[in-house]
Design a protein around this motif. Structure first.
Motif, PDB file in Angstrom:
ATOM      1  N   PHE B 200     -51.209 -33.263  19.591  1.00  0.00           N
ATOM      2  CA  PHE B 200     -52.257 -32.950  20.560  1.00  0.00           C
ATOM      3  C   PHE B 200     -53.224 -34.125  20.694  1.00  0.00           C
ATOM      4  CE2 PHE B 200     -51.495 -28.269  19.757  1.00  0.00           C
ATOM      5  CZ  PHE B 200     -51.111 -28.006  21.048  1.00  0.00           C
ATOM      6  N   ALA B 204     -50.435 -34.800  23.864  1.00  0.00           N
ATOM      7  CA  ALA B 204     -49.231 -34.012  24.096  1.00  0.00           C
ATOM      8  C   ALA B 204     -49.638 -32.635  24.607  1.00  0.00           C
ATOM      9  CB  ALA B 204     -48.434 -33.876  22.808  1.00  0.00           C
ATOM     10  N   SER B 205     -48.818 -32.086  25.515  1.00  0.00           N
ATOM     11  CA  SER B 205     -49.081 -30.740  26.012  1.00  0.00           C
ATOM     12  C   SER B 205     -48.531 -29.739  25.005  1.00  0.00           C
ATOM     13  CB  SER B 205     -48.397 -30.551  27.362  1.00  0.00           C
ATOM     14  OG  SER B 205     -47.008 -30.727  27.211  1.00  0.00           O
ATOM     15  N   ARG B 206     -48.879 -28.483  25.217  1.00  0.00           N
ATOM     16  CA  ARG B 206     -48.366 -27.445  24.320  1.00  0.00           C
ATOM     17  C   ARG B 206     -46.838 -27.426  24.307  1.00  0.00           C
ATOM     18  NH1 ARG B 206     -51.372 -23.839  21.639  1.00  0.00           N
ATOM     19  NH2 ARG B 206     -53.523 -23.691  22.301  1.00  0.00           N
ATOM     20  N   VAL B 208     -44.779 -29.899  24.858  1.00  0.00           N
ATOM     21  CA  VAL B 208     -44.271 -31.031  24.082  1.00  0.00           C
ATOM     22  C   VAL B 208     -44.429 -30.761  22.583  1.00  0.00           C
ATOM     23  CG1 VAL B 208     -44.736 -33.422  23.458  1.00  0.00           C
ATOM     24  CG2 VAL B 208     -44.569 -32.777  25.856  1.00  0.00           C
TER      25      VAL B 208
END
Lengths: 298, 313
Positions: B200, B204-206, B208
């Motif tokens: 994060f 990074a997205s959730r 990912v």
């Protein structure tokens, strides 16, 4: 031991620090000996409060963080230092039930505005954590992870990885084994790998949450040298328990403390003062700061 | 100079023998031994009866024959090519994985990475209830609902047999879903938060974080859950007997009736195969085949789990 446990080093670039804790730091007679330039503010924080549910962890923090400087955040345990720094890249909101009040402007833009993408915020404002936390992947993949998931398409990933590792002063130690697991590295190397990994996504700010607390003095020394190098290109905010560390590396220091509520149950972090590091450690403006740095409290 | 072995008197009681403790240790060891003995006993009986069967039916014919047609009752004749049964079991296993794996993994990812605590507090117990539904009920549900109300309207009355592999596979898929979901979720939640934060922290997205950080780090647990699911699917008896039929057939058509190894055993045991007849002995041969398959799967799972185990401090 002298009454003051702190060692203040004015020439922070000097790697061969020898001043032991028994030698009292030379206090500059004129306030402008150690020049801390007034660079443009990167963060302008006003009346920031943070809540975990109903519990208010920090209250009404207002301060500026200036560019290309190292700002240290110090204070006793439970004073909200980590909570504060995690507000700066919106990491806190990943915890359910939390809430932010007040305002953080990042280059003049409201960081918590509705149309601001927290993912983009975190890419631009990188973070290094207390415990080295490399992914269970190779050294190379650790560094390449960020650019890959952010859709960065460097001309050559190999070059980007090498450059990032170089910037983190790790390349020479790992260049022959970048395909090896990150866990084959020592703790200090892992932390520099985490810094390299952070740098690889090309952030503007690096937040460091007690980056050396799990490291031995030698590894700590390397990280500190690295930080001083990195501030040429990055704005760094570091939370540290270690006052000597704040004194050694930072340009400005913010002192937080915990205010205990009337019922004595809640501890809320507040900012006591923010000033040039040297001033904080030699002539603090607030009694509470002085008590803390001289070891009378905390 | 010899040091006297007597302890100096410092108020600590002298070592005593505790006979009660020994008895308990002995009893516990006996319990452990019992399970070993039972396993050995089962294997010996299986192997013994299967050997008698293979004396009549060459093992090569058994393993390569494509027709399974044991004659009934007392006549020692019939064809014993086990491939149709293995094929039936594999169809159920593959089909159920097709249903259970994506649903189970998606459930696990949702519960571990997305669901608020309140939702997880509801969904997890419900999953456990799903795992606890008696298999015979699931089979009945497949026969009376999945086939007539789901498969036939969608794929056509004429194409879908009343008893068909698809219904069996879906039923078994529903049964292994909670297994896969629950074990995978445990594995994902065991991934340290520090790894999520690291990802994060660099934007990074959730999605990912879930797919590229948590899932790889939990791969060994996920693999274990899948193998356990497959083992369960291969060993599952009641639901497939009811829903998938009892027609040994070397087919790839999921809408036809088939027979699995387990269904054959269930059918024959409750039938009238005389002890000592080839048909009776074939039970043990089929049982041994089943045993070898699940044993192989367990060994494979141990290897895979070791291989994918990633240290994350």
């Amino acid at each position: 031991m002298s009454q003051n446990p702190l060692t203040l080093n004015h020439d922070v670039n000097d790697a061969t620090r020898s001043a032991g804790p028994t030698r009292r730091p030379e206090v500059p007679t004129s306030p402008d000996i150690a020049v801390v330039p007034d660079t443009d503010p990167v963060f302008q924080i006003s009346d920031l409060s943070f809540f975990y549910g109903a519990f208010r962890a920090i209250r009404d923090v207002s301060m500026d963080v200036r560019g290309n400087q190292i700002t240290a955040v110090i204070g006793p345990s439970g004073c909200g230092k980590s909570t504060f720094i995690r507000c700066l890249n919106r990491m806190n909101e990943l915890i359910p039930g939390t809430r932010v009040a007040g305002r953080i402007d990042y280059h003049g833009q409201d960081l918590y505005a509705d149309d601001v993408d927290p993912i983009e915020v975190r890419r631009r404002i990188g973070m290094v954590f207390q415990k080295p936390n490399p992914f269970p992947k190779s050294i190379y993949d650790n560094v390449a992870f960020g650019p890959k998931v952010n859709g960065l398409k460097p001309a050559s990933m190999d070059d980007l990885v090498e450059e990032s590792l170089r910037r983190a002063a790790l390349w020479d130690e790992v260049k022959d084994k970048v395909k090896k697991s990150a866990f084959s590295l020592s703790g200090g190397q892992q932390q520099r790998l985490c810094i390299a990994r952070c740098i690889a996504v090309k952030p503007e700010v690096i937040l460091m949450d007690e980056p050396c607390s799990a490291l031995d003095p030698l590894a700590t020394n390397r990280i500190e040298e690295l930080m001083i190098e990195l501030k040429q290109d990055y704005t760094i905010v570091i939370v540290t328990h270690n006052m000597q560390q704040a004194a050694r590396v930072s340009d400005r220091t913010a002192f937080f403390t915990a205010e205990v509520s009337d019922e004595g149950r809640e501890r809320t972090g507040v900012l006591v003062e923010l000033d040039r590091t040297e001033k904080i450690f030699t002539a603090p403006g607030d009694r509470r700061t002085e008590d803390y740095i001289t070891g009378r409290f905390g | 100079m010899a040091i006297p072995l007597q302890a100096p008197d410092i108020g600590i009681a002298r070592r005593r023998s505790r006979p009660g403790e020994r008895v308990i240790v002995g009893l516990l060891a006996l319990c452990g031994l019992l399970s070993v003995l039972v396993t050995v006993g089962i294997v010996l009986v299986l192997a013994g009866e299967a050997a008698r069967f293979f004396a009549k039916v060459p093992i090569v014919d058994f393993l390569t024959g494509t027709r399974w047609a044991p004659s009934g009752g007392r006549v020692d004749a019939g064809e014993f090519g086990v491939l149709p049964l293995i094929n039936g079991s594999l169809m159920i296993a593959a089909g159920s994985l097709l249903v259970g794996l994506p649903l189970g993994l998606a459930t696990a990812v949702y519960l571990s990475e997305y669901a608020p605590a309140r939702v997880r507090g509801i969904v997890k117990p419900v999953l456990e209830i799903l795992a606890g539904i008696p298999t015979v009920v699931v089979g009945f549900f497949a026969l009376n609902f999945i086939t007539p109300s789901l498969l036939r309207p969608v794929f056509g009355e004429g194409r879908v047999f009343i008893f068909n592999a698809a219904a069996g596979a879906i039923a078994v898929g529903l049964m292994i879903l909670p297994v896969i979901a629950s074990i995978s979720e445990d594995a994902m939640r065991a991934v340290p938060n520090a790894l999520r934060e690291a990802a994060f922290g660099m934007g990074a997205s959730r999605r990912v974080v879930a797919l590229r950080v948590v899932m790889p780090a939990a791969l060994s647990g996920i693999t274990a859950s899948v193998i356990l699911g497959v083992s369960r699917a291969v060993g599952e008896t009641m639901a497939v007997t009811i829903a998938a039929g009892n027609t040994p057939r070397l087919t790839t058509n999921f809408f036809e009736s088939i027979q699995t190894l387990t269904a054959y055993i269930a059918q024959t045991v409750s039938g009238e195969a005389a002890a000592g007849s080839t048909r009776y002995q074939s039970l043990f041969a089929v049982g041994a085949t089943l045993f070898v398959i699940t044993l192989g799967m367990n060994l494979l799972s141990i290897r895979l789990v070791r291989r994918f185990r990633q240290a994350y401090q």
